[in-house]
Each structure stands twice: as C-alpha cells, then as structure tokens.
Scaffold this motif. Structure first.
Motif, mmCIF file in Angstrom:
data_model
loop_
_atom_site.group_PDB
_atom_site.id
_atom_site.type_symbol
_atom_site.label_atom_id
_atom_site.label_comp_id
_atom_site.label_asym_id
_atom_site.label_seq_id
_atom_site.Cartn_x
_atom_site.Cartn_y
_atom_site.Cartn_z
ATOM 1 N N ARG A 92 0.830 -1.208 0.000
ATOM 2 C CA ARG A 92 0.000 0.000 0.000
ATOM 3 C C ARG A 92 0.865 1.259 0.000
ATOM 4 N N ILE A 93 1.971 1.222 0.745
ATOM 5 C CA ILE A 93 2.877 2.371 0.785
ATOM 6 C C ILE A 93 3.481 2.602 -0.603
ATOM 7 N N GLU A 94 3.892 1.535 -1.273
ATOM 8 C CA GLU A 94 4.462 1.673 -2.611
ATOM 9 C C GLU A 94 3.439 2.258 -3.585
ATOM 10 N N GLU A 95 2.203 1.773 -3.519
ATOM 11 C CA GLU A 95 1.150 2.306 -4.386
ATOM 12 C C GLU A 95 0.928 3.796 -4.117
ATOM 13 N N LEU A 96 0.890 4.133 -2.846
ATOM 14 C CA LEU A 96 0.660 5.521 -2.456
ATOM 15 C C LEU A 96 1.817 6.419 -2.904
ATOM 16 N N GLU A 97 3.038 5.921 -2.811
ATOM 17 C CA GLU A 97 4.197 6.692 -3.274
ATOM 18 C C GLU A 97 4.070 6.992 -4.767
#
Length: 171
Positions: A92-97
């Motif tokens: 989720r963090i990677e997607e958000l980045e």
C-alpha cells in the motif's frame, strides 16, 4: 488538498509499518528466548536415567518444555501473520508513493462550473440571512432570557465555523 490527504495517509501507513516491524522484532526476540530456555531445559534432563527409572522423573520440566513448545508454535503463527500484514502495508505504501509522485502530472486546475458557483452563492445568502435573523432575535432576547440568547449565539458560532470550513474546502 488531495496531495495533503495522500501524504497524511502515507504518514499513517508508514507509522503502522514501523509499529508492525517493532512488534515483529519483539516476537522474534521472545521466540529466541523461548528456544534458548527450551534447549537449556532439555540439556538439564538426564534421558539415560529416565530410561531405566520405573517412575516419571522431572515431570515438571517435561510439562514446562511442552508448554514452551506450544508457546513457540503460537509465536511462529503470530510472526507469520505479522509478516503478511507488513507485506500488505508495504504494498500500500508503494502504491501511495506512486500516486503521490504522479499527482502533479495528473492534477490540473479545475474551475468551479458557473452553475455550481451559483449554488454556492445561494447557500451563502441563505446561511447569512439565517444568521442575521438569529442575531436580531438575540438582540431582543438578551435582557429577557440570557441563557437562551447564549445558546442561540453558540449555534450562530457553529454555523459560521461550518460556512468557513465549506468555503475553505471549496477553494
């Protein structure tokens, strides 16, 4: 506004990831301690003596070893679930980045349509007319019923805050 929200969400996810990592480290340390303690208990048992003994020897140690092994299995399961959670949060963090990185490219200046602009004006006129009427009522009510006047003024204050917030959000 969207970028601020996404950055806040990113921050929350990152904090969650840090907490999950700390919990994972704590469980790994606890698991290592249990393994060491189980090994120590196993080494303290005299298996050769137990084989030739007609009664059970060191039964409490055996029970403790069994409970430690059960606890070890439980911790293994917790660590496995925690690692799955960490992986999900990382994804989720990677997607958000990616989304945050691409926001300036995707974000264009959006003008409020004229019809929506007219609706906002109508709402503002209605709200301010309502506030004006309440202020006039409070002016006449102040001497007769000060408590009621105070309640009305609090309602006016809340309504003004609401209008300011809506205007801030729309701009």
């Amino acid at each position: 506004m969207i970028k601020k929200y996404l950055e806040k969400l990113y921050q929350e996810l990152y904090e969650k990831k840090l907490n999950l990592d700390q919990e994972n480290q704590r469980l790994n340390i606890e698991l290592k301690n249990i393994i060491k303690f189980t090994d120590t208990l196993n080494k303290s048992l005299d298996i050769d003596f137990e084989l030739f003994s007609p009664r059970k020897v060191d039964e409490d140690k055996h029970m403790e070893i069994d409970s430690l092994l059960d606890k070890q299995n439980i911790i293994h399961e917790k660590i496995r679930k925690l690692q799955i959670n960490i992986k999900d949060v990382d994804d989720r963090i990677e997607e958000l980045e990616e989304v945050i990185k691409n926001i300036p490219e995707n974000q264009s200046s959006t003008d409020i349509p004229l019809k929506q602009d007219e609706n906002i004006k109508k709402q503002l006129i209605t709200n301010f007319t309502d506030i004006y009427d309440k202020i006039k009522m409070c002016d006449g009510l102040a001497e007769v019923d000060p408590k009621r006047c105070k309640l009305e003024l609090q309602m006016i204050e809340n309504k003004v805050k609401y209008i300011i917030q809506k205007l801030d959000d729309s701009l």
